[in-house]
Design a protein around this motif. Structure first.
Motif, PDB file in Angstrom:
ATOM      1  N   ASN A  93      -5.106  11.813   6.984  1.00 14.06           N
ATOM      2  CA  ASN A  93      -6.310  11.248   6.038  1.00 14.06           C
ATOM      3  C   ASN A  93      -5.799  10.785   4.696  1.00 14.06           C
ATOM      4  OD1 ASN A  93      -8.454  12.034   7.659  1.00 14.06           O
ATOM      5  ND2 ASN A  93      -8.443  14.140   7.025  1.00 14.06           N
ATOM      6  N   GLY A  94      -6.380  10.697   3.786  1.00 13.17           N
ATOM      7  CA  GLY A  94      -6.045   9.898   2.393  1.00 13.17           C
ATOM      8  C   GLY A  94      -5.166  11.171   1.646  1.00 13.17           C
ATOM      9  N   ILE A  95      -4.108  10.463   0.966  1.00 17.71           N
ATOM     10  CA  ILE A  95      -3.249  11.242   0.231  1.00 17.71           C
ATOM     11  C   ILE A  95      -2.696  10.605  -1.264  1.00 17.71           C
ATOM     12  CG2 ILE A  95      -1.167  10.094   1.397  1.00 17.71           C
ATOM     13  CD1 ILE A  95      -0.172  12.627   1.472  1.00 17.71           C
ATOM     14  N   ALA A  96      -2.382  11.502  -2.112  1.00 12.27           N
ATOM     15  CA  ALA A  96      -2.143  10.957  -3.374  1.00 12.27           C
ATOM     16  C   ALA A  96      -0.385  11.357  -3.653  1.00 12.27           C
ATOM     17  CB  ALA A  96      -2.669  11.509  -4.582  1.00 12.27           C
ATOM     18  N   GLU A 139      -0.999  16.291   3.577  1.00 12.60           N
ATOM     19  CA  GLU A 139      -2.172  15.615   3.786  1.00 12.60           C
ATOM     20  C   GLU A 139      -3.175  15.905   2.691  1.00 12.60           C
ATOM     21  OE1 GLU A 139      -5.469  14.640   7.619  1.00 12.60           O
ATOM     22  OE2 GLU A 139      -3.978  16.341   7.536  1.00 12.60           O
ATOM     23  N   GLU A 140      -4.139  14.931   2.162  1.00 12.04           N
ATOM     24  CA  GLU A 140      -5.201  15.054   1.177  1.00 12.04           C
ATOM     25  C   GLU A 140      -4.353  16.045  -0.054  1.00 12.04           C
ATOM     26  OE1 GLU A 140      -8.281  16.988   3.214  1.00 12.04           O
ATOM     27  OE2 GLU A 140      -8.957  15.159   4.097  1.00 12.04           O
ATOM     28  N   HIS A 145       0.766  -1.120   0.124  1.00 10.98           N
ATOM     29  CA  HIS A 145       0.101  -0.008  -0.084  1.00 10.98           C
ATOM     30  C   HIS A 145       0.795   1.378   0.094  1.00 10.98           C
ATOM     31  CE1 HIS A 145       0.935  -0.534   4.177  1.00 10.98           C
ATOM     32  NE2 HIS A 145       0.781   0.394   4.383  1.00 10.98           N
ATOM     33  N   ARG A 165       2.789   6.046  -3.618  1.00  9.49           N
ATOM     34  CA  ARG A 165       3.046   7.412  -3.345  1.00  9.49           C
ATOM     35  C   ARG A 165       4.794   7.436  -2.732  1.00  9.49           C
ATOM     36  NH1 ARG A 165       0.803   5.246   0.903  1.00  9.49           N
ATOM     37  NH2 ARG A 165       1.435   5.430   3.032  1.00  9.49           N
TER      38      ARG A 165
END
Length: 226
Positions: free
Chosen positions: A173-176, A147-148, A63, A67
């Protein structure tokens, strides 16, 4: 032109051979070999900096790969700092990397000296520990967080991280990938300017974010240094 100067030809056009040669004596520690740490290592690893130290106790997970650009499929289960060491040394024969597969708290006990420490971590307690260590040792360090779709960068010299941020164990939180690379790139730019003796304004927090219409905005905050 010597082989090493040919390797760094485009950088030498920026700051000359003498400054380029001076990078070979610099020592930089990157704390964290995840998203920011990977991008920092790739951005700075072939710049001519003589010695790097990578610190991370974690292993590559599948996972992480989307990134954390230093890793590929098949690296899962390997120590992040060791994989990153191999990558950086394979890209540039003029740098040496030492990897410490341990926590920052354990690493700090080694009492090593660096020209610069760069934060590539993803949690506030470790950043607070880096801040405390650097203040106690009069050690400049560069902070980064993502973050995000937003991120923050600061070159700390006299200001304290804990005077600005509330330290807790909150998880991001989510991140790309793109914002990770962008923030690490800004950290790397501050680092290379500092190490080559170019002007760098310290103790300013840069905050990058997108507004509701998708416009990229950058804010600057002067941090207290008293």
């Amino acid at each position: 032109m010597s082989e090493i100067h040919e390797f760094f030809n485009r950088q030498i056009k920026l700051w000359g051979e003498e400054t380029q040669d001076s990078l070979s004596s610099k020592k930089v520690a990157i704390i964290g070999s995840g998203g920011l740490g990977c991008s920092l290592a790739i951005a700075l690893g072939a710049s001519g900096i003589g010695e790097f130290t990578f610190v991370d106790f974690d292993e590559v997970g599948v996972h992480n790969i989307h990134r954390q650009i230093g890793f590929k499929v098949g690296d899962d289960g390997k120590a992040k700092c060791e994989v990153l060491k191999e990558l950086v040394e394979s890209r540039c024969p003029y740098t040496k990397v030492t990897a410490y597969n341990e926590s920052f708290q354990d690493f700090a006990k080694r009492g090593l000296e660096f020209d610069l420490v760069i934060d590539g971590t993803d949690n506030l307690p470790t950043r607070a520990a880096i801040n405390e260590y650097c203040l106690e040792n009069n050690q400049p360090w560069i902070y980064g967080s993502v973050e995000e779709f937003h991120g923050q960068v600061c070159f700390f010299e006299k200001a304290s991280y804990e005077a600005v941020f509330v330290v807790n164990d909150r998880k991001p939180n989510g991140i790309a990938c793109p914002i990770v690379m962008h923030i690490a790139s800004l950290q790397a730019n501050l680092a290379i300017r500092h190490l080559t003796g170019l002007p760098v304004k310290k103790d300013i927090l840069y905050y990058l974010s997108f507004d509701s219409e998708g416009v990229l905005d950058t804010k600057r905050f002067n941090l207290p240094t008293a």
